[in-house]
Design an enzyme around this catalytic site. Structure first.
Site, PDB file in Angstrom:
ATOM      1  N   HIS A   1       0.848  -1.119  -0.065  1.00 38.62           N
ATOM      2  CA  HIS A   1      -0.128   0.126  -0.193  1.00 38.62           C
ATOM      3  C   HIS A   1       0.850   1.214   0.001  1.00 38.62           C
ATOM      4  CE1 HIS A   1      -4.148  -1.709   0.731  1.00 38.62           C
ATOM      5  NE2 HIS A   1      -3.405  -2.994   1.133  1.00 38.62           N
TER       6      HIS A   1
ATOM      7  N   ASP B   1       2.531  -5.776   2.463  1.00 41.98           N
ATOM      8  CA  ASP B   1       1.277  -5.104   2.861  1.00 41.98           C
ATOM      9  C   ASP B   1       1.893  -3.424   3.126  1.00 41.98           C
ATOM     10  OD1 ASP B   1      -1.216  -4.744   3.279  1.00 41.98           O
ATOM     11  OD2 ASP B   1      -1.538  -5.725   5.419  1.00 41.98           O
TER      12      ASP B   1
ATOM     13  N   GLY C   1     -10.489  -2.573   2.481  1.00 38.36           N
ATOM     14  CA  GLY C   1     -11.937  -2.062   3.750  1.00 38.36           C
ATOM     15  C   GLY C   1     -12.049  -3.257   4.377  1.00 38.36           C
TER      16      GLY C   1
ATOM     17  N   ASP D   1       0.175   4.126   0.900  1.00 37.58           N
ATOM     18  CA  ASP D   1       0.076   5.175   1.965  1.00 37.58           C
ATOM     19  C   ASP D   1       0.442   4.224   3.464  1.00 37.58           C
ATOM     20  OD1 ASP D   1      -2.348   3.427   1.618  1.00 37.58           O
ATOM     21  OD2 ASP D   1      -3.575   4.539   2.610  1.00 37.58           O
TER      22      ASP D   1
ATOM     23  N   GLU E   1      -8.586 -12.181   5.023  1.00 34.17           N
ATOM     24  CA  GLU E   1      -7.529 -11.511   5.927  1.00 34.17           C
ATOM     25  C   GLU E   1      -8.343 -11.491   7.350  1.00 34.17           C
ATOM     26  OE1 GLU E   1      -4.946  -7.408   6.797  1.00 34.17           O
ATOM     27  OE2 GLU E   1      -6.721  -7.477   5.550  1.00 34.17           O
TER      28      GLU E   1
END
Length: 357
Positions: free
Chosen positions: A21, A295, A180, A23, A210
Site C-alpha cells: 500500500h 502490505d 476496507g 500510504d 484476511e
C-alpha cells in the site's frame, strides 16, 4: 556452492511484489516534512526514528482496527499532487534498492480526494512511479511499477474507481482492488462497477480472507471474479492438519489463484499469534500459489528482503522455495505476456541461478 540464504543475499535476489500500500510505506522523514509543509499538527512524534517506532508499535496491537488507524496520519500528509508524487517516487526508489524488479502498489484515490480530484491523485501516482523508476534504472537497479487503484468496500465510489482503472490502464494503472472491511460489505455490492471492468477486460484483485474467512473468499471469487486474493490466507481454515482440502481451498489451489500473503502484517493484526504459527509454509508446501508481500512497510517495519528472509529462516526454506514464490508472483502479476517472459528469462531465472551456484 549456493550462496547462504541470508538477508544480504536475499536483497540481491530479484523479487516481485504484488501487495504493497502506497500510504503504508512512507519514509518517516517524509511524513515529517510533508506534515510541516501542509501544517498538519497531529503527528505523535517530531523525529524520524521516534515516529517510525510509533507507527510500528501502534500497528503491533493485535487489532486490525487499531492497525488501520495509523493510516490517518499518512493519508493526512498526502492531500496534494506534489506530496503524492513524492511518496510514489520514493516508493519506487526504496523498492528498487531492496532488489524488487516488479511491483504493483495500491492506493485508494478517494482517500486523497478531499485534497484533489481523483484524476489528479492518479496522475500524481503515475508521475511519481515513473520518475522513481527512471532514477532507479540510472542507478543500476531497474524496476517496473504498476498502479492498482482501490475502491473502499464501505463507500460508494466503486464505479468512479473502476472507470479510472480503464481510462488510465495504458498509462500504468494495471488493475482494480477492493479494500476496507470484509464483513458487511460484499464484493458484489455495486454490480455496475464490476460490469464496467468486465466490459473492458480489466484486471482485479480483492482483499479477502484476511479478517474474514472462507465465505469472504468465495464471495471474492464468485461475486467480484477476483483473479488474485489480497491476503487470502484464511483459505487455511479449509485445510486440515493432514492436508485435506475443502471445496473452496481445492478450487483456489487447483486454479492457482494467486494468494498475496503478508505474514508480518497478519501477525500484527492478530490473525495469527506468531510467524511460526502462520500457515504460509503449509500452503506453500501444498502447492497453493503463495506469494510473499509487505502490505505496509512503514507500519510493519518490514522490507521485501526482511519478509522473505524471516519466512525462509522460520520454515527452513531454500533458494528453490524463494525462486518458486518469486515465479508465482510473476505469473500472477498484471503484466503483458511479453513483459512477463522478459522478466522471467532475462532477470529472475538468471538471478536465482547465480545465487544457487
Amino acid at each position: 556452492m549456493p550462496a547462504p540464504l541470508n538477508a544480504e543475499n536475499v536483497r540481491r535476489a530479484p523479487k516481485v511484489l504484488l501487495h504493497d500500500h502506497l500510504d503504508g510505506g512512507l519514509r518517516p522523514q517524509t511524513v515529517l516534512e510533508l506534515a510541516d509543509a501542509v501544517g498538519y499538527r497531529g503527528l505523535p512524534a517530531d523525529e524520524a526514528g521516534a515516529l517510525g517506532r510509533w507507527f510500528r508499535e501502534a500497528a503491533d496491537s493485535g487489532s486490525l482496527v487499531q492497525y488501520l488507524e495509523t493510516f490517518a496520519h499518512t493519508v493526512a500528509v498526502m492531500q496534494t499532487p506534489d506530496a503524492v508524487a513524492r511518496v510514489a517516487r520514493e516508493c519506487a526508489l526504496d523498492l528498487a534498492a531492496d532488489g524488487v524488479v516488479h511491483a504493483e502498489v495500491r492506493m485508494a484515490p478517494e482517500l486523497l480526494a478531499p485534497g484533489m480530484p481523483l484524476e489528479a491523485a492518479v496522475e500524481a501516482m503515475l508521475e511519481g512511479y515513473a520518475q522513481g523508476s527512471r532514477e532507479a534504472a540510472a542507478a543500476g537497479t531497474p524496476i517496473s511499477v504498476g498502479t492498482l487503484l482501490c475502491a473502499m468496500r464501505q463507500d460508494d465510489r466503486w464505479e468512479e474507481v473502476a472507470d479510472l482503472v480503464v481510462r488510465y490502464r495504458d498509462a500504468g494503472v494495471v488493475g482494480f482492488d477492493l479494500a476496507g472491511p470484509e464483513d458487511g460489505f460484499p464484493p458484489d455490492r455495486i454490480p455496475a462497477a464490476l460490469a464496467l471492468l468486465d466490459r473492458a477486460g480489466a484486471h482485479r484483485t480483492v482483499h479477502a480472507g484476511e479478517a474474514a474467512g472462507i465465505g469472504s473468499i468465495r464471495a471474492a471469487l464468485d461475486g467480484a471474479r477476483a483473479e488474485r486474493l489480497g491476503h487470502g490466507v484464511r483459505i487455511a481454515d479449509e485445510v486440515t492438519a493432514e492436508g485435506t482440502l475443502g471445496p473452496v481451498a481445492r478450487r483456489v489451489r487447483d486454479g492457482q489463484v494467486t494468494l498475496e500473503v503478508a505474514p508480518s502484517s497478519n501477525v500484527q493484526t492478530g490473525a495469527y499469534p506468531s510467524l511460526a504459527a502462520h500457515p504460509v509454509d503449509r500452503l506453500h508446501r501444498l502447492g497453493f500459489a503463495v506469494t510473499l508481500n509487505t502490505d505496509n512497510r512503514l507500519m510493519s517495519g518490514v522490507s521485501v528482503t526482511s519478509e522473505v528472509t524471516d519466512v525462509a529462516t522460520t520454515f527452513g526454506w531454500g533458494w528453490d522455495d524463494v525462486r518458486t514464490v518469486t515465479e508465482r508472483a510473476l505469473a500472477g502479476a498484471f503484466l503483458t505476456d511479453e513483459e512477463r517472459r522478459r522478466l522471467l528469462e532475462d532477470v529472475v531465472r538468471p538471478g536465482y541461478a547465480a545465487l544457487q551456484g
